[in-house]
Design an enzyme around this catalytic site. Structure first.
Site, short mmCIF file in Angstrom:
data_model
loop_
_atom_site.label_atom_id
_atom_site.label_comp_id
_atom_site.label_asym_id
_atom_site.label_seq_id
_atom_site.Cartn_x
_atom_site.Cartn_y
_atom_site.Cartn_z
N GLN A 39 21.87 19.20 67.48
CA GLN A 39 20.73 18.34 67.80
C GLN A 39 20.72 17.97 69.28
OE1 GLN A 39 21.58 15.41 64.80
NE2 GLN A 39 23.71 15.39 65.41
N HIS A 70 23.82 -1.43 59.64
CA HIS A 70 25.13 -1.09 59.06
C HIS A 70 25.56 -2.09 57.99
CE1 HIS A 70 25.56 1.38 62.89
NE2 HIS A 70 25.54 2.22 61.90
N ASP A 94 28.11 7.42 64.70
CA ASP A 94 28.36 6.31 65.64
C ASP A 94 29.51 5.42 65.20
OD1 ASP A 94 27.07 4.19 63.83
OD2 ASP A 94 25.44 5.62 64.11
N GLY A 146 28.10 17.72 55.36
CA GLY A 146 28.22 16.87 54.18
C GLY A 146 27.77 17.58 52.92
N ASP A 163 24.70 8.09 55.42
CA ASP A 163 24.16 7.47 56.64
C ASP A 163 23.71 8.60 57.55
OD1 ASP A 163 23.60 6.02 58.89
OD2 ASP A 163 25.68 5.52 59.35
N THR A 165 20.72 11.19 59.58
CA THR A 165 19.46 11.24 60.30
C THR A 165 18.35 11.46 59.28
OG1 THR A 165 20.26 13.47 60.77
CG2 THR A 165 20.21 11.97 62.60
#
Ligand code: SAM
Length: 289
Positions: A39, A70, A94, A146, A163, A165
């Site tokens: 990306q 979060h 992140d 994943g 979690d 995009t």
């Protein structure tokens, strides 16, 4: 979150959303720009949100509003599950999700993130978000897809947190039924999963479809809402797919005491917010009906 390239106009970063809507932040600095194998990645410093991560022209997280996202993607499922020992995070490069997972008495949380470049850039330029989580000896980071991990994994997870995009690029399959079937297979008999489920304002079709896919696999499916300043329209959704526990039936007092017993202090999440988050305005209830 965005379907069109952003424009950096002077000191401003604009993110164009569908339906002619755009939002923007005033920039202090453009810190990094890189095309990774997966990306396009940027890190900027902005006036309202502080330092922020942008992937494929969509703002992912920032120092000033990361807690809103979060805390909601982690504490809601980990308080709902009565004994979340084995937790898996998919995406979350992140580190903000892993950091909140480690606040719970989980044994060995595993994180599977496809893009090492995101982890490295966030550790270097946004270290406050992971706050050392990647170096915690309890945590295991796997760099990989994943979807593939779920296909091959040994199972026995109590909670899986997706979690990711939005459903573009490497994340597309994370929103589809075959992936949810693999997640369900990998969960214990009382396991549950949560996934970020997009903007009910600008990605209504995606939210509807995701809930439909989850319903094919899980007996209990519940969508909840939260505010995240840097996301288009501010209103965001998350959806839980669960085999046994229903997140809407835990009482407020037991949420408060679970947080207290686990020594977790929060800035967004609370027992009252937990319950309020599942109260859907009728137009969103219709979307997920
Ligand atoms: N909070 C964010 C949001 O909703 O906009 C998500 C942030 S997190 C940075 C998303 C991460 O998911 C990215 O680092 C991306 O590389 C990762 N990701 C996307 N597809 C993936 C996949 N198939 N397997 C593992 N990680 C994936």
């Amino acid at each position: 979150m965005s379907s069109q390239p952003p424009s950096f106009e002077g000191d401003w970063y604009f993110e164009a959303e569908r339906d002619g809507f755009a939002h923007g932040v005033h920039l202090r600095e453009r810190i990094l720009e890189e095309q990774t194998p997966f990306q396009h990645m940027e890190i900027v410093d902005s006036e309202p949100l502080g330092r922020a991560l942008i992937l494929d022209r969509a703002l992912q997280t920032s120092l000033n509003d990361e807690f809103m996202y979060h805390e909601m993607i982690v504490h809601v499922p980990l308080v709902t599950h009565q004994h979340p020992d084995r937790v898996l995070v998919i995406g979350g490069g992140d580190g903000g999700t892993l950091r909140r997972v480690l606040q719970h008495p989980v044994k060995e949380p595993t994180q599977v993130e496809i893009d090492r470049a995101v982890v490295d850039a966030c550790k270097a330029h946004l270290p406050e978000i992971s706050d050392g989580a990647f170096d915690n000896p309890r945590a295991r980071l796997v760099i990989g897809d994943g979807v593939q991990f779920m296909r091959d994994n040994p199972g026995g997870f109590d909670v899986v947190i997706v979690d990711s995009t939005d459903p573009i690029g490497p994340a597309v399959q994370l929103f589809q039924e075959p992936f949810y079937r693999d997640v369900a297979r990998s969960l214990a008999d009382d396991g549950l999963m949560v996934a970020q489920s997009s903007s009910p304002l600008f990605m209504a079709d995606e939210l509807s479809d995701q809930v439909k896919q989850l319903r094919k696999v899980f007996p209990i499916v519940r969508t909840y809402l939260g505010i995240v300043t840097g996301y288009p329209g501010g209103l965001w959704s998350y959806t839980i797919g669960s085999k046994r526990y229903d997140p809407t039936v835990i009482d407020q007092a037991s949420i408060t005491s679970t947080l207290r017993d686990r020594g977790i202090s929060t800035r967004y999440y609370s027992g009252a917010v937990h319950h309020a988050a599942f109260a859907l305005p009728p137009f969103i209830a219709d979307l997920v009906a």
